[in-house]
Design a protein around this motif. Structure first.
Motif, PDB file in Angstrom:
ATOM      1  N   GLY A   1       0.805  -1.218   0.000  1.00  0.00           N
ATOM      2  CA  GLY A   1       0.000   0.000   0.000  1.00  0.00           C
ATOM      3  C   GLY A   1       0.839   1.269   0.000  1.00  0.00           C
ATOM      4  N   THR A   2       2.073   1.175  -0.502  1.00  0.00           N
ATOM      5  CA  THR A   2       2.942   2.353  -0.547  1.00  0.00           C
ATOM      6  C   THR A   2       2.814   3.047  -1.896  1.00  0.00           C
ATOM      7  OG1 THR A   2       4.825   0.991  -1.238  1.00  0.00           O
ATOM      8  CG2 THR A   2       4.587   1.424   1.121  1.00  0.00           C
ATOM      9  N   ARG A   3       2.976   4.354  -1.878  1.00  0.00           N
ATOM     10  CA  ARG A   3       2.834   5.151  -3.093  1.00  0.00           C
ATOM     11  C   ARG A   3       4.161   5.772  -3.527  1.00  0.00           C
ATOM     12  NH1 ARG A   3      -0.717   8.273  -6.240  1.00  0.00           N
ATOM     13  NH2 ARG A   3      -0.129  10.450  -6.403  1.00  0.00           N
ATOM     14  N   PHE A   4       5.000   6.085  -2.559  1.00  0.00           N
ATOM     15  CA  PHE A   4       6.260   6.761  -2.839  1.00  0.00           C
ATOM     16  C   PHE A   4       7.437   5.857  -2.479  1.00  0.00           C
ATOM     17  CE2 PHE A   4       3.200  10.161  -1.946  1.00  0.00           C
ATOM     18  CZ  PHE A   4       3.313  10.899  -3.115  1.00  0.00           C
ATOM     19  N   THR A   5       8.545   6.044  -3.176  1.00  0.00           N
ATOM     20  CA  THR A   5       9.736   5.225  -2.964  1.00  0.00           C
ATOM     21  C   THR A   5      10.196   5.255  -1.514  1.00  0.00           C
ATOM     22  OG1 THR A   5      10.414   5.536  -5.254  1.00  0.00           O
ATOM     23  CG2 THR A   5      12.137   4.902  -3.694  1.00  0.00           C
ATOM     24  N   ALA A   6      10.198   6.424  -0.897  1.00  0.00           N
ATOM     25  CA  ALA A   6      10.644   6.517   0.502  1.00  0.00           C
ATOM     26  C   ALA A   6       9.788   5.626   1.405  1.00  0.00           C
ATOM     27  CB  ALA A   6      10.603   7.971   0.974  1.00  0.00           C
ATOM     28  N   GLU A   7       8.487   5.593   1.158  1.00  0.00           N
ATOM     29  CA  GLU A   7       7.590   4.728   1.948  1.00  0.00           C
ATOM     30  C   GLU A   7       7.892   3.258   1.682  1.00  0.00           C
ATOM     31  OE1 GLU A   7       3.800   5.882   0.421  1.00  0.00           O
ATOM     32  OE2 GLU A   7       3.616   7.603   1.757  1.00  0.00           O
ATOM     33  N   THR A   8       8.103   2.928   0.422  1.00  0.00           N
ATOM     34  CA  THR A   8       8.399   1.542   0.050  1.00  0.00           C
ATOM     35  C   THR A   8       9.686   1.077   0.712  1.00  0.00           C
ATOM     36  OG1 THR A   8       7.243   1.801  -2.055  1.00  0.00           O
ATOM     37  CG2 THR A   8       8.832  -0.011  -1.899  1.00  0.00           C
ATOM     38  N   LEU A   9      10.711   1.914   0.667  1.00  0.00           N
ATOM     39  CA  LEU A   9      11.986   1.546   1.292  1.00  0.00           C
ATOM     40  C   LEU A   9      11.823   1.328   2.793  1.00  0.00           C
ATOM     41  CD1 LEU A   9      14.448   3.901  -0.602  1.00  0.00           C
ATOM     42  CD2 LEU A   9      14.345   1.401  -0.740  1.00  0.00           C
ATOM     43  N   ALA A  10      11.090   2.201   3.453  1.00  0.00           N
ATOM     44  CA  ALA A  10      10.879   2.045   4.896  1.00  0.00           C
ATOM     45  C   ALA A  10      10.159   0.730   5.191  1.00  0.00           C
ATOM     46  CB  ALA A  10      10.088   3.231   5.445  1.00  0.00           C
ATOM     47  N   ALA A  11       9.144   0.419   4.404  1.00  0.00           N
ATOM     48  CA  ALA A  11       8.384  -0.816   4.620  1.00  0.00           C
ATOM     49  C   ALA A  11       9.235  -2.052   4.340  1.00  0.00           C
ATOM     50  CB  ALA A  11       7.133  -0.816   3.746  1.00  0.00           C
ATOM     51  N   LEU A  12      10.023  -2.015   3.275  1.00  0.00           N
ATOM     52  CA  LEU A  12      10.867  -3.166   2.942  1.00  0.00           C
ATOM     53  C   LEU A  12      11.962  -3.373   3.981  1.00  0.00           C
ATOM     54  CD1 LEU A  12      11.236  -2.772  -0.931  1.00  0.00           C
ATOM     55  CD2 LEU A  12       9.912  -4.506   0.308  1.00  0.00           C
ATOM     56  N   ARG A  13      12.553  -2.297   4.445  1.00  0.00           N
ATOM     57  CA  ARG A  13      13.607  -2.423   5.456  1.00  0.00           C
ATOM     58  C   ARG A  13      13.044  -2.974   6.765  1.00  0.00           C
ATOM     59  NH1 ARG A  13      16.543   2.628   6.378  1.00  0.00           N
ATOM     60  NH2 ARG A  13      18.285   1.364   7.052  1.00  0.00           N
ATOM     61  N   ALA A  14      11.812  -2.608   7.093  1.00  0.00           N
ATOM     62  CA  ALA A  14      11.177  -3.145   8.304  1.00  0.00           C
ATOM     63  C   ALA A  14      10.818  -4.620   8.125  1.00  0.00           C
ATOM     64  CB  ALA A  14       9.926  -2.334   8.642  1.00  0.00           C
ATOM     65  N   ARG A  15      10.358  -4.973   6.935  1.00  0.00           N
ATOM     66  CA  ARG A  15       9.928  -6.347   6.663  1.00  0.00           C
ATOM     67  C   ARG A  15      11.114  -7.297   6.495  1.00  0.00           C
ATOM     68  NH1 ARG A  15       5.168  -8.172   2.584  1.00  0.00           N
ATOM     69  NH2 ARG A  15       3.984  -7.167   4.224  1.00  0.00           N
ATOM     70  N   TYR A  16      12.225  -6.792   5.953  1.00  0.00           N
ATOM     71  CA  TYR A  16      13.405  -7.621   5.673  1.00  0.00           C
ATOM     72  C   TYR A  16      14.643  -7.002   6.336  1.00  0.00           C
ATOM     73  CZ  TYR A  16      10.270  -9.351   2.035  1.00  0.00           C
ATOM     74  OH  TYR A  16       9.198  -9.874   1.361  1.00  0.00           O
ATOM     75  N   PRO A  17      14.726  -7.060   7.667  1.00  0.00           N
ATOM     76  CA  PRO A  17      15.819  -6.368   8.364  1.00  0.00           C
ATOM     77  C   PRO A  17      17.215  -6.901   8.044  1.00  0.00           C
ATOM     78  CG  PRO A  17      14.573  -7.734   9.894  1.00  0.00           C
ATOM     79  CD  PRO A  17      13.825  -7.750   8.588  1.00  0.00           C
ATOM     80  N   GLY A  18      17.338  -8.121   7.581  1.00  0.00           N
ATOM     81  CA  GLY A  18      18.651  -8.678   7.272  1.00  0.00           C
ATOM     82  C   GLY A  18      19.113  -8.430   5.849  1.00  0.00           C
ATOM     83  N   VAL A  19      18.296  -7.747   5.070  1.00  0.00           N
ATOM     84  CA  VAL A  19      18.625  -7.503   3.664  1.00  0.00           C
ATOM     85  C   VAL A  19      19.174  -6.092   3.504  1.00  0.00           C
ATOM     86  CG1 VAL A  19      17.667  -7.304   1.325  1.00  0.00           C
ATOM     87  CG2 VAL A  19      16.876  -9.126   2.847  1.00  0.00           C
ATOM     88  N   ARG A  20      20.216  -5.982   2.719  1.00  0.00           N
ATOM     89  CA  ARG A  20      20.769  -4.666   2.372  1.00  0.00           C
ATOM     90  C   ARG A  20      20.212  -4.306   0.998  1.00  0.00           C
ATOM     91  NH1 ARG A  20      24.261  -0.949   3.689  1.00  0.00           N
ATOM     92  NH2 ARG A  20      25.671  -0.043   2.179  1.00  0.00           N
ATOM     93  N   PHE A  21      19.527  -3.183   0.917  1.00  0.00           N
ATOM     94  CA  PHE A  21      18.915  -2.765  -0.336  1.00  0.00           C
ATOM     95  C   PHE A  21      19.752  -1.697  -1.033  1.00  0.00           C
ATOM     96  CE2 PHE A  21      15.178  -4.327   2.052  1.00  0.00           C
ATOM     97  CZ  PHE A  21      14.727  -5.269   1.138  1.00  0.00           C
ATOM     98  N   VAL A  22      19.726  -1.747  -2.358  1.00  0.00           N
ATOM     99  CA  VAL A  22      20.341  -0.736  -3.217  1.00  0.00           C
ATOM    100  C   VAL A  22      19.250  -0.288  -4.177  1.00  0.00           C
ATOM    101  CG1 VAL A  22      22.068  -0.304  -5.015  1.00  0.00           C
ATOM    102  CG2 VAL A  22      22.640  -1.780  -3.065  1.00  0.00           C
TER     103      VAL A  22
END
Length: 185
Positions: free
Chosen positions: A77-98
């Motif tokens: 349910g995210t609309r903006f990249t910043a929101e998506t990144l925050a949600a993904l980092r919370a959901r996958y804490p062991g993953v490093r995203f680029v």
């Protein structure tokens, strides 16, 4: 695990998306690339083709064991990249995203919602696009973060803000041009 995130409308997906994904895997030393097929782009005036059609075409086109095509933004349910990144980092804490983007996006990155927060959150890999080189390298984002520029091999491990402009052989395709031919939608 290091995951490159290539967000976009993919309206339609094409060989250029495949090309930059495979180059990003190799040159940025990523373990995976996720295609984030977005429900819509807040910076575009027209809505994209229906999400199921874009997802199906992306999955048909991108067949690589280390690239995942996903509609996770719609599910989050995210609309903006910043929101998506925050949600993904919370959901996958062991993953490093680029975050991955074409050079055309770097040229107008300063128009994105919370773009400086994105730069401070994840490394950003910028991939050359036909006609966008000079505009992107002289963009506000490139100027403001000039000292944060790193080499391709160092990007995945770099502490944000960090970004890399990757020159590579280009595929002269664009979703806009494909839509203009009437072969999509």
């Amino acid at each position: 695990m290091v995951v490159g995130l290539l967000g976009g409308s993919f309206d339609p997906p094409h060989a250029g998306h495949v090309h930059i994904s495979l180059e990003a895997l190799k040159r940025f030393r990523l373990d995976r690339v996720w295609w984030l097929v977005s429900p819509g782009n807040p910076l575009k005036p027209r809505p994209p083709a229906p999400l199921p059609a874009r997802l199906a075409e992306a999955r048909r086109l991108m067949r690589h064991p280390r690239v995942v095509v996903t509609d996770i933004e719609a599910r989050l349910g995210t609309r903006f990249t910043a929101e998506t990144l925050a949600a993904l980092r919370a959901r996958y804490p062991g993953v490093r995203f680029v975050w991955l983007m074409g050079a055309d996006n770097l040229a107008q990155f300063h128009r994105w919602d919370r773009w400086q927060g994105i730069m401070r959150t994840v490394p950003v890999g910028v991939l050359a696009r036909p006609g966008a080189g000079l505009r992107s390298r002289t963009s506000p984002a490139a100027r403001i973060y000039a000292r944060a520029r790193v080499g391709a091999a160092d990007l995945a491990a770099a502490r944000p803000p960090a970004w890399c402009f990757l020159n590579l052989p280009m595929v002269d395709l664009s979703s806009t041009a494909i839509r203009a031919t009437g072969r999509w939608r």
